[in-house]
Design an enzyme around this catalytic site. Structure first.
Site, PDB file in Angstrom:
ATOM      1  N   ASP A   1      39.733  42.113  12.114  1.00 33.54           N
ATOM      2  CA  ASP A   1      40.157  43.330  11.961  1.00 33.54           C
ATOM      3  C   ASP A   1      39.959  44.639  11.685  1.00 33.54           C
ATOM      4  OD1 ASP A   1      43.322  44.678  11.691  1.00 33.54           O
ATOM      5  OD2 ASP A   1      41.992  45.077   9.567  1.00 33.54           O
ATOM      6  N   LYS A   8      39.029  48.868  13.654  1.00 36.27           N
ATOM      7  CA  LYS A   8      38.682  49.759  12.972  1.00 36.27           C
ATOM      8  C   LYS A   8      37.761  50.615  12.893  1.00 36.27           C
ATOM      9  CE  LYS A   8      42.685  47.939  10.085  1.00 36.27           C
ATOM     10  NZ  LYS A   8      43.316  47.341   9.345  1.00 36.27           N
ATOM     11  N   GLU A  58      45.993  57.880  15.465  1.00 42.02           N
ATOM     12  CA  GLU A  58      46.079  57.990  13.889  1.00 42.02           C
ATOM     13  C   GLU A  58      46.294  56.369  13.172  1.00 42.02           C
ATOM     14  OE1 GLU A  58      44.705  59.494  10.875  1.00 42.02           O
ATOM     15  OE2 GLU A  58      44.651  60.529  12.271  1.00 42.02           O
ATOM     16  N   VAL A 110      43.955  52.797  12.286  1.00 42.43           N
ATOM     17  CA  VAL A 110      43.106  53.185  11.165  1.00 42.43           C
ATOM     18  C   VAL A 110      43.310  53.579  10.187  1.00 42.43           C
ATOM     19  CG1 VAL A 110      40.553  53.813  10.115  1.00 42.43           C
ATOM     20  CG2 VAL A 110      40.298  53.425  12.867  1.00 42.43           C
ATOM     21  N   GLY A 154      52.113  49.030   6.305  1.00 40.40           N
ATOM     22  CA  GLY A 154      53.018  48.234   6.273  1.00 40.40           C
ATOM     23  C   GLY A 154      53.793  49.198   6.385  1.00 40.40           C
TER      24      GLY A 154
END
Length: 440
Positions: free
Chosen positions: A212, A216, A140, A143, A313
């Protein structure tokens, strides 16, 4: 009479081996400590980190980890008898991260990872290992950070046929484009600011050149369409060529520029692409600014939906990792790509030049008689029809001026051919900027 919470706490803990104690790994440890009661109640049993693998044992990570078993080699977590689930937070498509995940799956241990590059490049092999050894592989956090994008596609839309998937998949690029639009500054200046604020890496290549977001997108496309997409077939463009001038022209035309990853499936195959796009400023995705991400899916029955939130984050990503761990604690198993079909052979995206759509073309041209006629003649010869044109006259004849052309929908190969011929004109003083227009 015992409560369900007491019953859950009395069960054997689910023991985690965590490889990588960077921002996300340390965030996960803190989350599991601070929300232990809540997580135990929701998982049906306690969840504990029992072993870790990290380079620096002395580093202060904001939580006491001294009682844990430390492994110098992350691969040892796969064979540690006190580890039920391996959590891979090292990163990177090769090396220790890949070796650990493959070893854990081969040993029959569930794996939770946030490693988008590993899944994008080796998803076919990893899904086969997961199926062969009955070892769940959950990702999870790979992405869009804390946005439940994987669960939405793999579970929430499991009954529908997904026609398209994608969105704003990189917060660094979205922050840069937002700041450029709001301040009128150019790419290099805003990139430096993003680095100073910690939104961009010292080496920003993976982000600003689109890779990046492409990692995804490859994962989302595999989930949406049931098969991995060969990563080298995904068309990838970044945002280095976008200037403040383009964002200003986009505003004049009623658009905003966003770096989008988009994958579509049709009878002709799968189209997967990451590139800057003009989107109508009234579209919901145009309002997603700053470091936020957004994922858009369209199903044959459900129609279009969009979910938005922070894409990176410690907090958001650790929360996503923990959600997968809770699923494993509950005994929930789902095939890697959401389908029990045995054929998980990767497929290729169609070549980008086969796509069809409208385009924005910005030129820097010498302001003299006949220039526009020459350019429109090339477009005509290539079968490209113009929809709009913006010309800023110069103060003196012979100066270079920007010229913006917007086309009707056309074949991409025709547009690229026209671009090359126009770039070769002696009145064109800089590389033309070509941006696709997406209508949401």
């Amino acid at each position: 009479m015992t409560s369900s919470k007491e019953e859950a706490a009395s069960k054997h803990p689910l023991r985690l081996g965590v490889a990588g104690l960077g921002t996300v790994g340390a965030g996960l440890a803190i989350l599991l400590r601070d929300n232990a009661d809540l997580i135990t109640a929701r998982a049906g049993r306690p969840i504990q980190i029992t072993a870790v693998a990290a380079r620096d044992r002395t580093r202060d990570r904001g939580i006491d980890l001294s009682a844990l078993s430390w492994h110098a080699d992350a691969i040892d977590l796969a064979s540690d008898p006190d580890v039920d689930v391996v959590v891979e937070l090292i990163g990177g498509a090769e090396g220790k991260a890949r070796e650990l995940v493959e070893a854990a799956l081969t040993a029959g241990k569930p794996v939770v990872t946030a490693n988008k590059a590993l899944l994008a490049l080796h998803g076919e092999r990893l899904s086969r290992l997961s199926a062969a050894h009955n070892a769940p592989l959950l990702f999870e956090a790979a992405v869009a950070g804390g946005i439940p994008a994987i669960k939405t596609v793999r579970e929430g839309l499991a009954a529908d046929r997904i026609l398209s998937i994608g969105g704003i998949l990189n917060g660094t690029c979205n922050y840069i484009l937002t700041a450029m639009r709001e301040t009128g500054r150019d790419f290099a200046d805003v990139l430096k600011e993003a680095q100073d604020l910690g939104y961009a890496e010292a080496n920003p290549t993976t982000d600003v050149d689109g890779f990046d977001a492409a990692h995804k997108l490859a994962i989302l496309a595999a989930l949406a369409f049931g098969k991995p997409v060969e990563f080298d077939s995904v068309h990838v463009e970044g945002i280095r060529s976008i200037g403040a001038l383009d964002l200003g022209f986009a505003r004049t035309l009623g658009y905003r520029i966003k770096l989008l990853g988009l994958a579509r499936q049709s009878e002709r195959g799968i189209d997967a692409r990451v590139a800057p796009c003009l989107v109508p400023e009234t579209a919901p995705i145009a309002q997603v600014d700053g470091v936020f991400n957004a994922v858009i899916a369209e199903g044959a029955f459900v129609g279009r939906l969009m979910i938005e939130g922070r894409g990176a984050g410690a907090g958001p990503t650790a929360t996503a990792v923990a959600a997968d761990i809770i699923d494993i604690a509950r005994g929930k198993t789902i095939p890697v790509w959401g389908t029990y079909e045995t054929d998980v052979t990767a497929v290729r995206s169609r070549p980008a030049d086969e796509w069809h759509g409208a385009f924005y073309l910005r030129l820097s041209v010498t302001d003299r008689a006949g220039v526009i006629a020459d350019i429109t003649a090339i477009l005509r010869d290539c079968g490209v029809s113009l929809s709009r044109m913006i010309q800023h006259p110069s103060a003196r004849s012979g100066d270079d001026v920007p010229l913006v052309l917007v086309t009707h929908p056309t074949e991409e190969r025709a547009m690229q051919a026209a671009r090359q011929r126009i770039a070769a004109l002696d009145v064109v003083s800089a590389e033309p900027v070509l941006i696709r227009i997406e209508t949401f």
